[in-house]
Design a protein around this motif. Structure first.
Motif, PDB file in Angstrom:
ATOM      1  N   LYS A 154      22.697  45.312 -58.065  1.00  0.00           N
ATOM      2  CA  LYS A 154      22.488  44.792 -56.709  1.00  0.00           C
ATOM      3  C   LYS A 154      21.011  44.777 -56.346  1.00  0.00           C
ATOM      4  CE  LYS A 154      23.826  45.445 -51.879  1.00  0.00           C
ATOM      5  NZ  LYS A 154      24.607  46.263 -50.921  1.00  0.00           N
ATOM      6  N   ALA A 155      20.300  45.863 -56.630  1.00  0.00           N
ATOM      7  CA  ALA A 155      18.876  45.948 -56.304  1.00  0.00           C
ATOM      8  C   ALA A 155      18.073  44.908 -57.075  1.00  0.00           C
ATOM      9  CB  ALA A 155      18.344  47.350 -56.611  1.00  0.00           C
ATOM     10  N   SER A 156      18.342  44.749 -58.367  1.00  0.00           N
ATOM     11  CA  SER A 156      17.572  43.802 -59.171  1.00  0.00           C
ATOM     12  C   SER A 156      17.883  42.360 -58.794  1.00  0.00           C
ATOM     13  CB  SER A 156      17.834  44.024 -60.664  1.00  0.00           C
ATOM     14  OG  SER A 156      19.187  43.818 -60.985  1.00  0.00           O
ATOM     15  N   ILE A 157      19.149  42.054 -58.487  1.00  0.00           N
ATOM     16  CA  ILE A 157      19.527  40.692 -58.098  1.00  0.00           C
ATOM     17  C   ILE A 157      18.808  40.277 -56.822  1.00  0.00           C
ATOM     18  CG2 ILE A 157      21.441  39.312 -57.164  1.00  0.00           C
ATOM     19  CD1 ILE A 157      23.256  40.809 -59.198  1.00  0.00           C
ATOM     20  N   ASN A 158      18.807  41.156 -55.818  1.00  0.00           N
ATOM     21  CA  ASN A 158      18.164  40.822 -54.550  1.00  0.00           C
ATOM     22  C   ASN A 158      16.654  40.673 -54.706  1.00  0.00           C
ATOM     23  OD1 ASN A 158      20.385  40.671 -52.786  1.00  0.00           O
ATOM     24  ND2 ASN A 158      20.524  42.886 -52.691  1.00  0.00           N
ATOM     25  N   PHE A 178      27.392  34.573 -67.446  1.00  0.00           N
ATOM     26  CA  PHE A 178      26.731  35.807 -67.053  1.00  0.00           C
ATOM     27  C   PHE A 178      26.490  35.851 -65.548  1.00  0.00           C
ATOM     28  CE2 PHE A 178      22.587  37.329 -65.659  1.00  0.00           C
ATOM     29  CZ  PHE A 178      22.785  38.692 -65.800  1.00  0.00           C
ATOM     30  N   SER A 179      25.963  34.756 -64.975  1.00  0.00           N
ATOM     31  CA  SER A 179      25.659  34.729 -63.548  1.00  0.00           C
ATOM     32  C   SER A 179      26.908  34.951 -62.709  1.00  0.00           C
ATOM     33  CB  SER A 179      25.000  33.393 -63.175  1.00  0.00           C
ATOM     34  OG  SER A 179      23.764  33.246 -63.834  1.00  0.00           O
ATOM     35  N   ILE A 180      28.005  34.314 -63.123  1.00  0.00           N
ATOM     36  CA  ILE A 180      29.267  34.498 -62.406  1.00  0.00           C
ATOM     37  C   ILE A 180      29.722  35.948 -62.499  1.00  0.00           C
ATOM     38  CG2 ILE A 180      31.721  33.905 -62.439  1.00  0.00           C
ATOM     39  CD1 ILE A 180      30.818  31.056 -63.343  1.00  0.00           C
ATOM     40  N   SER A 181      29.669  36.510 -63.695  1.00  0.00           N
ATOM     41  CA  SER A 181      30.124  37.893 -63.885  1.00  0.00           C
ATOM     42  C   SER A 181      29.251  38.879 -63.132  1.00  0.00           C
ATOM     43  CB  SER A 181      30.131  38.238 -65.374  1.00  0.00           C
ATOM     44  OG  SER A 181      31.106  37.503 -66.059  1.00  0.00           O
ATOM     45  N   ALA A 182      27.935  38.710 -63.221  1.00  0.00           N
ATOM     46  CA  ALA A 182      27.018  39.692 -62.644  1.00  0.00           C
ATOM     47  C   ALA A 182      26.894  39.570 -61.136  1.00  0.00           C
ATOM     48  CB  ALA A 182      25.639  39.533 -63.279  1.00  0.00           C
ATOM     49  N   THR A 183      27.117  38.361 -60.590  1.00  0.00           N
ATOM     50  CA  THR A 183      26.707  38.102 -59.215  1.00  0.00           C
ATOM     51  C   THR A 183      27.820  37.638 -58.293  1.00  0.00           C
ATOM     52  OG1 THR A 183      24.683  37.286 -60.286  1.00  0.00           O
ATOM     53  CG2 THR A 183      24.794  37.093 -57.919  1.00  0.00           C
ATOM     54  N   MET A 184      28.932  37.128 -58.817  1.00  0.00           N
ATOM     55  CA  MET A 184      29.956  36.556 -57.954  1.00  0.00           C
ATOM     56  C   MET A 184      30.530  37.578 -56.986  1.00  0.00           C
ATOM     57  SD  MET A 184      31.351  33.693 -57.172  1.00  0.00           S
ATOM     58  CE  MET A 184      31.142  32.596 -58.581  1.00  0.00           C
ATOM     59  N   ALA A 185      30.781  38.794 -57.451  1.00  0.00           N
ATOM     60  CA  ALA A 185      31.319  39.816 -56.553  1.00  0.00           C
ATOM     61  C   ALA A 185      30.334  40.127 -55.428  1.00  0.00           C
ATOM     62  CB  ALA A 185      31.643  41.090 -57.340  1.00  0.00           C
ATOM     63  N   SER A 215      33.695  44.035 -59.989  1.00  0.00           N
ATOM     64  CA  SER A 215      32.248  44.244 -60.047  1.00  0.00           C
ATOM     65  C   SER A 215      31.585  43.220 -60.971  1.00  0.00           C
ATOM     66  CB  SER A 215      31.926  45.672 -60.492  1.00  0.00           C
ATOM     67  OG  SER A 215      30.542  45.922 -60.457  1.00  0.00           O
ATOM     68  N   THR A 216      31.081  43.661 -62.145  1.00  0.00           N
ATOM     69  CA  THR A 216      30.392  42.739 -63.057  1.00  0.00           C
ATOM     70  C   THR A 216      31.344  42.106 -64.071  1.00  0.00           C
ATOM     71  OG1 THR A 216      29.861  44.540 -64.572  1.00  0.00           O
ATOM     72  CG2 THR A 216      28.250  44.034 -62.872  1.00  0.00           C
ATOM     73  N   ASN A 217      32.643  42.205 -63.835  1.00  0.00           N
ATOM     74  CA  ASN A 217      33.621  41.639 -64.774  1.00  0.00           C
ATOM     75  C   ASN A 217      34.577  40.667 -64.088  1.00  0.00           C
ATOM     76  OD1 ASN A 217      32.889  43.054 -67.234  1.00  0.00           O
ATOM     77  ND2 ASN A 217      33.635  44.897 -66.226  1.00  0.00           N
ATOM     78  N   GLY A 219      42.096  38.782 -54.955  1.00  0.00           N
ATOM     79  CA  GLY A 219      41.953  39.285 -53.600  1.00  0.00           C
ATOM     80  C   GLY A 219      40.649  40.036 -53.438  1.00  0.00           C
ATOM     81  N   ASP A 220      40.333  40.426 -52.215  1.00  0.00           N
ATOM     82  CA  ASP A 220      39.060  41.101 -51.944  1.00  0.00           C
ATOM     83  C   ASP A 220      38.921  42.395 -52.740  1.00  0.00           C
ATOM     84  OD1 ASP A 220      38.243  39.142 -50.185  1.00  0.00           O
ATOM     85  OD2 ASP A 220      39.097  40.142 -48.428  1.00  0.00           O
ATOM     86  N   ASP A 221      39.975  43.201 -52.766  1.00  0.00           N
ATOM     87  CA  ASP A 221      39.909  44.459 -53.506  1.00  0.00           C
ATOM     88  C   ASP A 221      39.738  44.215 -55.006  1.00  0.00           C
ATOM     89  OD1 ASP A 221      40.138  45.933 -51.209  1.00  0.00           O
ATOM     90  OD2 ASP A 221      42.322  46.206 -51.382  1.00  0.00           O
ATOM     91  N   GLU A 222      40.423  43.195 -55.523  1.00  0.00           N
ATOM     92  CA  GLU A 222      40.305  42.877 -56.954  1.00  0.00           C
ATOM     93  C   GLU A 222      38.890  42.433 -57.296  1.00  0.00           C
ATOM     94  OE1 GLU A 222      44.518  41.148 -58.471  1.00  0.00           O
ATOM     95  OE2 GLU A 222      43.616  40.071 -56.785  1.00  0.00           O
TER      96      GLU A 222
END
Length: 465
Positions: free
Chosen positions: A361-365, A27-34, A266-268, A258-261
């Protein structure tokens, strides 16, 4: 005692599982890595590694403080005992606020994953995602009311499956994309000199969101065998596992996408990597891992909330109703219903934001800053309480004083720098949520004074099951 939590329900294995599940690797990777890669780019693996090292200082603080007093309130109880009740109250209150906000950032990926499996056309429909997310929150809350023994067993199975899927994805991606990487990685990117102070603080606050939750193993100390020793040991072992997993997958994501990918994923992010590795439907194993991880971290976050609220209410710092336990299952069911209700309310309010990504983004920060605050308090409390032990041995100096104190300083400094860079709504959520605790602090002052004058274990609330 009739009003005790269920004793000896968990083992060392359960403590490790809960610590890992609390951070929810997939979950952390999916929600936050991007978000992390967007902030620091190829320095994402280094951000996670350094944040892990900082977090070990707080883990050692929790280990030593838990031996001092095994209390479900954890940082709340220790900071109250070592410094004062007001600071202790805010340590516990901050965890409660962060856990409540987490009900939004945790359930939205679960809603996304569910719709991706069952109805892909609705994945970008914010209302549909929100309603499915609320369904998950209610379902998990009902399981938790049923008791910690059932929760521990279910969590062990889910975490084992999740880690196995994550390991397969990490190894397969490293072997396939290493020779043809989307980003060029080097050992020099792991050096501290690769960061500017602002970049380090930005990366640390986001990375902190990855690691938050391992301390649930210690919040469950009153329900764990050998409560003074095993919960802290379980948390430390969990930290070794998750630091390795996060750092490795950050490198894998940069190799594969890549950066665009990454931005479009996003969360996936996990599913985007899996989709490049395996043909469908095999790539949907990543979605399964995400669902299991999200359910797991929902469980552990609610456990942290309810155990902290139980301990604070038991002491009179909050209304006594939140410490009532179910007659048969020994779970703080009123506190569980409270966070489920608050989570559903916040999910509905999140519809006011424009898009799922903005909500996350708001909740993570905001959560990152709040976690830095209460972890830092625990680190300072450990260093201060055991400062005289520093003269006895080098190990005591490092593990009880220096490392916890330096970790606390790093967390607080990162939080201050990060808040200065937030937009106004995020800053208000992060700081205002903590300051809001002044209201219940004042409202329950007389009750706390009465409890403080009562002998230990006396005057607790009656069983309301």
């Amino acid at each position: 005692m009739a009003d005790d939590l269920q004793k000896d329900a968990l083992s060392l294995v359960h403590s490790v599982v809960m610590g890992v599940a609390g951070t929810a690797p997939t979950f952390s990777i999916s929600a936050t890595m991007a978000t992390l890669i967007g902030a620091v780019g190829v320095l994402a693996p280094a951000s996670l590694l350094y944040c892990g090292l900082i977090m070990f200082g707080i883990t050692f603080a929790y280990m030593h403080l838990n031996r001092l007093e095994a209390n479900a309130g954890a940082s709340y109880a220790w900071v109250s005992r070592i410094f004062n009740r007001t600071l202790g109250f805010f340590a516990g209150w901050t965890l409660l606020v962060a856990s409540t906000l987490f009900m939004v950032s945790a359930t939205i990926p679960a809603g996304n994953a569910t719709l991706l499996l069952l109805c892909p056309s609705l994945v970008n429909d914010q209302l549909a995602v929100t309603l499915v997310s609320m369904g998950w929150l209610v379902a998990v809350s009902l399981v938790l009311i049923r008791g910690i023994a059932l929760t521990g067993a279910v969590q062990a199975v889910m975490t084992a499956i999740e880690l196995a899927i994550l390991l397969v994805l990490t190894v397969a991606a490293a072997l396939r994309f290493g020779p043809a990487a989307a980003h060029r990685l080097s050992w020099g990117q792991l050096a501290p000199s690769a960061f500017t102070p602002a970049a380090f603080a930005s990366g640390a606050i986001i990375a902190l969101y990855f690691f938050w939750g391992w301390d649930v193993a210690v919040n469950l100390n009153e329900e764990t065998r050998d409560s003074a020793r095993l919960p802290g040991l379980g948390a430390a072992l969990a930290m070794v596992i998750i630091t390795s997993a996060f750092t490795a997958f950050a490198a894998v994501a940069l190799l594969a996408l890549g950066d665009d990918e990454i931005r479009n994923a996003s969360t996936n992010v996990i599913f985007a990597v899996a989709d490049r590795l395996f043909p469908r439907p095999w790539s949907y194993l990543a979605v399964l891992a995400l669902m299991l991880s999200t359910i797991g971290t929902l469980e552990t976050s609610i456990l942290q909330f309810t155990r902290t609220m139980f301990a604070k209410s038991r002491d009179g710092a909050l209304h006594r109703r939140w410490a009532r336990l179910h007659a048969d299952w020994r779970s703080p069911y009123w506190a569980t219903l409270l966070i489920a209700g608050l989570g559903c309310l916040l999910l509905l309010l999140s519809l006011l934001f424009h898009g799922v990504g903005e909500v996350l983004k708001a909740s993570i920060n905001a959560i990152g800053v709040q976690v830095a605050y209460y972890y830092g308090l625990a680190g300072f409390a450990c260093a201060w309480h055991f400062r005289h032990r520093a003269r006895q041995s080098l190990a005591d100096l490092v593990l009880m004083v220096a490392w916890p104190a330096l970790s606390a300083v790093a967390l607080w400094a990162s939080a201050v720098v990060a808040v200065s860079q937030f937009d106004l709504p995020t800053a208000l959520i992060a700081v205002g949520g903590v300051l809001l605790g002044a209201v219940p602090l004042g409202a329950n002052r007389q009750a706390r004074e009465r409890v403080a004058a009562t002998p230990p274990m006396a005057g607790r609330p009656s069983d309301g099951g």
